[in-house]
Design a protein around this motif. Structure first.
Motif, PDB file in Angstrom:
ATOM      1  N   ARG A  58      42.334  -1.705 128.217  1.00 45.65           N
ATOM      2  CA  ARG A  58      43.241  -2.006 127.106  1.00 45.65           C
ATOM      3  C   ARG A  58      42.821  -1.187 125.881  1.00 45.65           C
ATOM      4  O   ARG A  58      41.668  -1.203 125.480  1.00 45.65           O
ATOM      5  CB  ARG A  58      43.174  -3.494 126.752  1.00 45.65           C
TER       6      ARG A  58
ATOM      7  N   ARG B 147      38.000  -3.297 127.284  1.00 47.33           N
ATOM      8  CA  ARG B 147      38.757  -3.180 126.033  1.00 47.33           C
ATOM      9  C   ARG B 147      38.090  -2.127 125.167  1.00 47.33           C
ATOM     10  O   ARG B 147      36.902  -2.254 124.853  1.00 47.33           O
ATOM     11  CB  ARG B 147      38.763  -4.519 125.291  1.00 47.33           C
TER      12      ARG B 147
ATOM     13  N   GLU C 235      38.222  -5.711 133.393  1.00 41.16           N
ATOM     14  CA  GLU C 235      39.015  -5.397 132.190  1.00 41.16           C
ATOM     15  C   GLU C 235      38.105  -4.816 131.125  1.00 41.16           C
ATOM     16  O   GLU C 235      37.129  -5.445 130.710  1.00 41.16           O
ATOM     17  CB  GLU C 235      39.686  -6.667 131.651  1.00 41.16           C
TER      18      GLU C 235
ATOM     19  N   LYS D 103      46.421 -11.283 133.668  1.00 42.18           N
ATOM     20  CA  LYS D 103      47.165 -10.383 132.805  1.00 42.18           C
ATOM     21  C   LYS D 103      48.188  -9.604 133.619  1.00 42.18           C
ATOM     22  O   LYS D 103      47.881  -9.100 134.700  1.00 42.18           O
ATOM     23  CB  LYS D 103      46.206  -9.379 132.135  1.00 42.18           C
TER      24      LYS D 103
ATOM     25  N   PHE E 206      46.653  -0.802 130.582  1.00 39.03           N
ATOM     26  CA  PHE E 206      47.646  -1.820 130.279  1.00 39.03           C
ATOM     27  C   PHE E 206      48.689  -1.186 129.360  1.00 39.03           C
ATOM     28  O   PHE E 206      48.339  -0.435 128.443  1.00 39.03           O
ATOM     29  CB  PHE E 206      47.003  -3.004 129.540  1.00 39.03           C
TER      30      PHE E 206
ATOM     31  N   PHE F 134      50.085  -1.653 126.674  1.00 41.37           N
ATOM     32  CA  PHE F 134      49.878  -2.510 125.504  1.00 41.37           C
ATOM     33  C   PHE F 134      49.547  -1.608 124.319  1.00 41.37           C
ATOM     34  O   PHE F 134      48.647  -0.773 124.405  1.00 41.37           O
ATOM     35  CB  PHE F 134      48.711  -3.460 125.817  1.00 41.37           C
TER      36      PHE F 134
ATOM     37  N   ASN G 299      51.443  -5.334 131.318  1.00 45.93           N
ATOM     38  CA  ASN G 299      51.558  -5.045 129.882  1.00 45.93           C
ATOM     39  C   ASN G 299      50.686  -5.981 129.050  1.00 45.93           C
ATOM     40  O   ASN G 299      50.915  -6.136 127.865  1.00 45.93           O
ATOM     41  CB  ASN G 299      53.009  -5.138 129.438  1.00 45.93           C
ATOM     42  N   TYR G 300      49.737  -6.603 129.683  1.00 45.61           N
ATOM     43  CA  TYR G 300      48.755  -7.478 129.030  1.00 45.61           C
ATOM     44  C   TYR G 300      49.330  -8.838 128.667  1.00 45.61           C
ATOM     45  O   TYR G 300      48.710  -9.622 127.967  1.00 45.61           O
ATOM     46  CB  TYR G 300      48.162  -6.817 127.771  1.00 45.61           C
TER      47      TYR G 300
END
Ligand code: SF4
Length: 437
Positions: free
Chosen positions: A227, A191, A189, A394, A253, A255, A397-398
């Motif tokens: 993300r 970010r 993941e 997750k 994601f 999100f 969509n997170y």
């Protein structure tokens, strides 16, 4: 000569943790050793946050304590981060012998230590050109890459504007290279963070490059998810179509973090947010219509100067109407050297009451929405051992799904059955998993 040792304490958000990664990289490159225990250190660094009044109070206590300790033990003290940048006078009062390093100078931390100077002036070479060591960015199988520091706004409540004044974007090749290295190390993941990632590129290319970067990220091989961080609604608007197109790719994601801050046009004006409630609503509707199941996360401040009862009710109505999947709720606290601090204030008991009312509405909506998932099946990415004992996973969509301890390997994709829900997350049972590749 023995290697000099450094102990670092970090507070605040992802941007500060990213700055610590830069400091650690610079220190290691120059032969310093990072230690876990303060007693073992020759040099102490505290990377500070000052986002709210209670944070500032906590930081002040810690700086005072470290100031005393470092003097007694004859250690050097460096105070870096947002408080050192936005409130240097206050830090100097608490620890006069400390050397201060502004957020935009963290890559020069060696100079502060070796020349024993403060670094509060803007640097000639931006820190975003400095490549952090990917090892320093790892948090288990998760890594945070700061895309951009600073923002183009001028919100009347925000002290971060003083701490991270200008927009500095990290070059695109550096980001893609960091992602490749992180993925090779098993990160699943990533970010992409910043105060406003929608402005990524304006300083280096004169235009918004987030969708372009997202397209480049699609081409990086590996089994990982990305993300996208917080975006100011007015900055996303000009690239909305391109952004939505890119977000459709399975690499991302679904999100979108879009802080609204208030549901009242007058308060938005006082806050100097550059959009209306109608504009915001239109953005959310457009994103939801084109990305099914998308999670819209928002931030709301209650009790901002100018928020009367009617304005508060407008915020309540917007929350009821848009039924956000995630709301970060904060009570306004005045921050020094900001416009809002000089305006007539909403009394504390009123702020508290409004925060409680809205908090309960958010929790009720969360629970109603999440309960719908019970009994359904979902595919999740297991990202880490959870803080509360289970495993954190997750959804696309997170949406967080907590799984029983040891029921899957971090890094694997699992099909799960949703067995329970809270207002904040879902609980699941593992049906089958694909082992991390
Ligand atoms: S950017 Fe804001 S939240 Fe992050 S460390 Fe600085 S003051 Fe704290």
């Amino acid at each position: 000569m023995a290697r000099r040792t450094v102990y670092i304490e970090t507070y605040g958000c992802a941007l500060n943790f990213a700055d610590t990664a830069i400091m650690k990289t610079a220190l290691l490159n120059h032969g310093y050793e990072i230690v876990d225990k303060i007693e073992d250190a020759d040099i102490i660094i505290i990377n500070t946050c000052t986002v709210r009044l209670d944070t500032e109070e906590k930081m002040s206590k810690r700086i005072l304590a470290l100031g005393k300790y470092s003097k007694e033990k004859n250690k050097e003290l460096v105070v870096a981060g947002c408080m050192a940048t936005a409130q240097p006078y206050k830090v100097k009062k608490l620890a006069p012998h400390a050397h201060l390093v502004a957020t935009y100078n963290v890559h020069r931390v060696i100079e502060a230590i070796e020349k024993r100077i403060d670094l509060l002036e803007e640097p000639s070479k931006p820190k975003t050109l400095f490549m952090p060591n990917p090892r320093m960015m790892l948090r288990g199988l998760i890594a945070e890459i700061p895309l951009v520091d600073g923002c183009l706004g001028d919100c009347s409540f925000c002290i971060t504007k003083l701490a991270r004044r200008h927009v500095y974007s990290r070059p695109m090749e550096q980001i893609t290279s960091l992602i490749q290295q992180l993925v090779r190390r098993g990160v699943v993941e990533i970010r992409l963070t910043g105060q406003d990632v929608a402005v990524y590129g304006v300083d280096i290319a004169g235009r918004r490059l987030l969708p372009t970067l997202m397209r480049k990220i699609m081409d990086i091989p590996g089994d990982f998810m990305v993300r996208i961080g917080m975006m100011s609604p007015d900055q996303l608007e000009p690239v909305l179509d391109e952004f939505i197109d890119a977000l459709r790719h399975p690499r991302f994601f679904k999100f979108v973090h879009l802080p609204v801050q208030s549901g009242d046009d007058n308060v938005l004006k006082i806050m100097k947010r550059r959009y209306s409630v109608d504009q915001y609503r239109a953005l959310v509707k457009e994103i939801r219509s084109k990305i099914p199941g998308v999670m819209i996360a928002t931030d709301i401040i209650v009790g901002h100067p100018g928020e009367d009862e009617e304005a508060f009710q407008n915020t309540v109505r917007l929350v009821e109407e848009l039924r956000f999947e995630r709301v970060h709720l904060a009570q306004y606290t005045p921050r020094p050297r900001t416009v809002a601090a000089g305006l007539p204030q909403v009394p504390d008991p009123v702020k508290k009451k409004r925060s409680k009312i809205l908090g309960e509405i958010i929790a009720r909506i969360g629970l109603e929405e999440h309960r719908r998932f019970i009994g359904s099946r979902a595919r999740v990415l297991v990202v880490s051992p959870g803080e509360r004992g289970g495993l954190d996973a997750k959804m696309f969509n997170y949406m967080p799904v907590i799984l029983p301890p040891n029921s899957a390997r971090p890094g694997s994709w699992c099909n799960v059955e949703i067995t329970d829900a809270t207002w904040y997350d879902l609980r699941g049972r593992v049906l089958e998993c694909t082992e991390p590749g």
